[in-house]
Design a protein around this motif. Structure first.
Motif, PDB file in Angstrom:
ATOM      1  N   LYS A 123      15.285  43.434  97.568  1.00 33.65           N
ATOM      2  CA  LYS A 123      15.206  42.592  98.596  1.00 33.65           C
ATOM      3  C   LYS A 123      14.056  42.163  99.156  1.00 33.65           C
ATOM      4  O   LYS A 123      13.984  40.782  99.406  1.00 33.65           O
ATOM      5  N   ASN A 124      12.976  42.880  98.874  1.00 35.41           N
ATOM      6  CA  ASN A 124      11.542  42.302  99.467  1.00 35.41           C
ATOM      7  C   ASN A 124      10.928  41.574  98.352  1.00 35.41           C
ATOM      8  O   ASN A 124       9.910  41.310  98.454  1.00 35.41           O
ATOM      9  N   SER A 125      11.759  41.616  96.920  1.00 36.62           N
ATOM     10  CA  SER A 125      10.937  40.888  95.909  1.00 36.62           C
ATOM     11  C   SER A 125      10.597  39.542  95.838  1.00 36.62           C
ATOM     12  O   SER A 125       9.904  39.081  95.187  1.00 36.62           O
ATOM     13  N   GLY A 126      11.689  38.895  96.619  1.00 32.63           N
ATOM     14  CA  GLY A 126      11.657  37.332  96.909  1.00 32.63           C
ATOM     15  C   GLY A 126      12.289  36.793  95.826  1.00 32.63           C
ATOM     16  O   GLY A 126      12.542  35.455  95.551  1.00 32.63           O
ATOM     17  N   MET A 127      12.872  37.542  94.908  1.00 31.80           N
ATOM     18  CA  MET A 127      13.555  36.829  93.609  1.00 31.80           C
ATOM     19  C   MET A 127      15.008  36.605  94.321  1.00 31.80           C
ATOM     20  O   MET A 127      15.813  37.314  94.744  1.00 31.80           O
ATOM     21  N   THR A 154       6.273  44.873  75.784  1.00 31.98           N
ATOM     22  CA  THR A 154       5.008  45.839  75.939  1.00 31.98           C
ATOM     23  C   THR A 154       4.612  45.913  77.430  1.00 31.98           C
ATOM     24  O   THR A 154       4.366  47.142  77.645  1.00 31.98           O
ATOM     25  N   TYR A 155       4.197  45.090  77.962  1.00 31.51           N
ATOM     26  CA  TYR A 155       3.789  44.919  79.314  1.00 31.51           C
ATOM     27  C   TYR A 155       4.388  45.862  80.080  1.00 31.51           C
ATOM     28  O   TYR A 155       4.136  46.616  80.999  1.00 31.51           O
ATOM     29  N   ALA A 156       5.960  45.511  80.084  1.00 28.05           N
ATOM     30  CA  ALA A 156       6.945  46.064  81.221  1.00 28.05           C
ATOM     31  C   ALA A 156       7.007  47.542  80.594  1.00 28.05           C
ATOM     32  O   ALA A 156       7.267  48.468  81.856  1.00 28.05           O
ATOM     33  N   ALA A 157       7.180  47.709  79.459  1.00 26.26           N
ATOM     34  CA  ALA A 157       7.267  49.198  78.932  1.00 26.26           C
ATOM     35  C   ALA A 157       6.108  50.081  79.408  1.00 26.26           C
ATOM     36  O   ALA A 157       6.328  51.315  79.693  1.00 26.26           O
ATOM     37  N   GLN A 158       5.116  49.612  79.448  1.00 24.70           N
ATOM     38  CA  GLN A 158       3.715  50.362  79.696  1.00 24.70           C
ATOM     39  C   GLN A 158       2.902  50.060  80.720  1.00 24.70           C
ATOM     40  O   GLN A 158       1.692  50.144  80.865  1.00 24.70           O
ATOM     41  N   PHE A 159       3.601  49.322  81.783  1.00 23.15           N
ATOM     42  CA  PHE A 159       2.981  48.801  83.027  1.00 23.15           C
ATOM     43  C   PHE A 159       2.281  49.718  83.807  1.00 23.15           C
ATOM     44  O   PHE A 159       1.115  49.440  84.336  1.00 23.15           O
ATOM     45  N   GLU A 160       2.610  51.340  83.658  1.00 24.07           N
ATOM     46  CA  GLU A 160       1.971  52.265  84.591  1.00 24.07           C
ATOM     47  C   GLU A 160       0.387  52.363  83.914  1.00 24.07           C
ATOM     48  O   GLU A 160      -0.627  52.635  84.625  1.00 24.07           O
ATOM     49  N   LYS A 161       0.377  52.142  82.846  1.00 20.36           N
ATOM     50  CA  LYS A 161      -1.099  52.277  81.988  1.00 20.36           C
ATOM     51  C   LYS A 161      -2.011  51.156  82.678  1.00 20.36           C
ATOM     52  O   LYS A 161      -3.476  51.113  82.337  1.00 20.36           O
ATOM     53  N   PHE A 162      -1.449  49.991  82.844  1.00 18.70           N
ATOM     54  CA  PHE A 162      -2.096  48.842  83.351  1.00 18.70           C
ATOM     55  C   PHE A 162      -2.605  48.945  84.752  1.00 18.70           C
ATOM     56  O   PHE A 162      -3.651  48.275  85.210  1.00 18.70           O
ATOM     57  N   ALA A 191      10.796  37.033  85.005  1.00 14.66           N
ATOM     58  CA  ALA A 191      11.862  37.611  85.724  1.00 14.66           C
ATOM     59  C   ALA A 191      12.234  38.929  85.035  1.00 14.66           C
ATOM     60  O   ALA A 191      12.554  39.738  85.694  1.00 14.66           O
ATOM     61  N   SER A 192      12.353  38.861  83.579  1.00 14.35           N
ATOM     62  CA  SER A 192      12.694  40.057  82.864  1.00 14.35           C
ATOM     63  C   SER A 192      11.740  41.249  83.226  1.00 14.35           C
ATOM     64  O   SER A 192      12.216  42.369  83.140  1.00 14.35           O
ATOM     65  N   VAL A 193      10.339  40.965  83.241  1.00 14.38           N
ATOM     66  CA  VAL A 193       9.583  41.808  83.361  1.00 14.38           C
ATOM     67  C   VAL A 193       9.544  42.586  84.763  1.00 14.38           C
ATOM     68  O   VAL A 193       9.294  43.547  85.107  1.00 14.38           O
ATOM     69  N   ALA A 194       9.845  41.477  85.776  1.00 11.65           N
ATOM     70  CA  ALA A 194      10.054  42.107  87.179  1.00 11.65           C
ATOM     71  C   ALA A 194      11.296  42.856  87.450  1.00 11.65           C
ATOM     72  O   ALA A 194      11.188  43.911  87.846  1.00 11.65           O
ATOM     73  N   ASN A 195      12.304  42.385  86.676  1.00 13.49           N
ATOM     74  CA  ASN A 195      13.645  43.128  86.871  1.00 13.49           C
ATOM     75  C   ASN A 195      13.387  44.730  86.117  1.00 13.49           C
ATOM     76  O   ASN A 195      13.802  45.565  86.417  1.00 13.49           O
ATOM     77  N   GLU A 196      12.689  44.676  84.921  1.00 10.73           N
ATOM     78  CA  GLU A 196      12.350  45.891  84.246  1.00 10.73           C
ATOM     79  C   GLU A 196      11.566  46.933  85.156  1.00 10.73           C
ATOM     80  O   GLU A 196      12.043  47.944  85.137  1.00 10.73           O
ATOM     81  N   LEU A 197      10.720  46.233  85.903  1.00  7.28           N
ATOM     82  CA  LEU A 197       9.927  47.071  86.601  1.00  7.28           C
ATOM     83  C   LEU A 197      10.692  47.798  87.936  1.00  7.28           C
ATOM     84  O   LEU A 197      10.337  48.995  88.312  1.00  7.28           O
ATOM     85  N   ILE A 198      11.406  46.581  88.374  1.00  8.47           N
ATOM     86  CA  ILE A 198      12.451  47.177  89.501  1.00  8.47           C
ATOM     87  C   ILE A 198      13.242  48.121  89.283  1.00  8.47           C
ATOM     88  O   ILE A 198      13.325  49.268  90.094  1.00  8.47           O
ATOM     89  N   ALA A 199      13.749  48.277  88.136  1.00  8.17           N
ATOM     90  CA  ALA A 199      14.473  49.411  87.692  1.00  8.17           C
ATOM     91  C   ALA A 199      13.881  50.590  87.451  1.00  8.17           C
ATOM     92  O   ALA A 199      14.499  51.748  87.623  1.00  8.17           O
ATOM     93  N   LYS A 200      12.726  50.646  87.416  1.00  8.05           N
ATOM     94  CA  LYS A 200      11.794  52.036  87.391  1.00  8.05           C
ATOM     95  C   LYS A 200      11.373  52.280  88.897  1.00  8.05           C
ATOM     96  O   LYS A 200      10.670  53.330  89.084  1.00  8.05           O
ATOM     97  N   GLY A 201      11.719  51.556  89.690  1.00  7.96           N
ATOM     98  CA  GLY A 201      11.005  51.594  91.060  1.00  7.96           C
ATOM     99  C   GLY A 201      10.021  51.099  91.602  1.00  7.96           C
ATOM    100  O   GLY A 201       9.271  51.749  92.429  1.00  7.96           O
ATOM    101  N   GLN A 202       9.550  50.235  90.834  1.00 13.51           N
ATOM    102  CA  GLN A 202       8.052  49.795  90.920  1.00 13.51           C
ATOM    103  C   GLN A 202       8.024  48.449  91.823  1.00 13.51           C
ATOM    104  O   GLN A 202       8.823  47.400  91.756  1.00 13.51           O
TER     105      GLN A 202
END
Length: 230
Positions: A123-127, A154-162, A191-202
């Motif tokens: 809801k707060n993502s603005g998407m 790769t960026y979405a899968a390893q986002f935490e390390k960034f 948008a795919s990166v964003a949705n991947e991160l949202i699914a992880k609770g980011q």
């Protein structure tokens, strides 16, 4: 074991700090439990106790339990589990089932809390609905965008390390910049990166520059948000 009608007939059977309270009569009023009382105080209270349960496995009475604290006695109005193997096995199975139920309940509540977190993040993502539908598996990979596709996944899968953290320095390269002509899939990948991160609770903010400028412009008309907050 005999029949005992009142606490005056109680014969505590001491087993270490525990007491067995024999009583096999029919149910009668019980004003206990008795906590921190001497045997004399219990007797003088004139209270009566219920009968012992009969174990349905071995057929023997199950005495009420209590604990001694010096000359004090605590009598509990619970029916303990019989010590026979069958009753103990049944109680073990019951406890295991209860533990499993609690675990499942914990996981259910955890899943519900996470789902609510995802709902709020979304809801707060603005998407908008168009952005929320974008996924990597829907992306058409071509020779011209395969490197960008790989980098975004790769960026979405390893986002935490960034992400910078209290125990690590901010990485020199912790952002992803997409560029190219129109129609190559930049928005879809972002948008795919964003949705991947949202699914992880980011928490994510994903919108076009036009939408950001529109929100800023709207702050001139109402006081819900300031330009700086947007």
């Amino acid at each position: 074991m005999g029949d005992f009608k009142t606490v005056e007939d109680i014969i505590p059977v001491k087993q270490g700090p525990r007491w067995g309270i024999p009583c096999t009569i029919k149910p009668i009023p019980f004003t206990g439990p008795f906590y921190d009382s001497t045997q004399k105080e219990i007797v003088e209270s004139g209270a009566e106790i219920p009968p012992m349960e009969i174990c349905r496995h071995c057929g023997k009475p199950i005495p009420w339990e209590g604990y001694s604290w010096g000359d004090k006695i605590d009598i509990y109005p619970n029916v303990p589990v019989c010590s026979c193997p069958e009753a103990q096995a049944e109680e073990k199975a019951r406890l295991e089932a209860e533990e499993e139920r609690k675990k499942e309940e914990h996981e259910r509540l955890k899943a519900e809390a996470f789902a609510e977190k995802i709902r709020k993040i979304t809801k707060n993502s603005g998407m908008n609905s168009k952005f929320l539908e974008r996924r990597f598996d829907q992306f058409t990979v071509k020779e011209s965008n395969k490197d960008a596709f790989k980098a975004c996944k790769t960026y979405a899968a390893q986002f935490e390390k960034f992400l910078p953290g209290p125990e690590k320095e901010t990485p020199e390269k912790n952002s992803l910049f997409l560029y190219g002509p129109m129609g190559t899939g930049k928005t879809h990948l972002a948008a795919s990166v964003a949705n991947e991160l949202i699914a992880k609770g980011q928490p994510v903010i994903c919108m076009t520059a036009r939408e950001i400028f529109t929100r800023i412009r709207n702050t001139f008309k109402r006081d819900e948000f300031t330009e700086l907050e947007i």
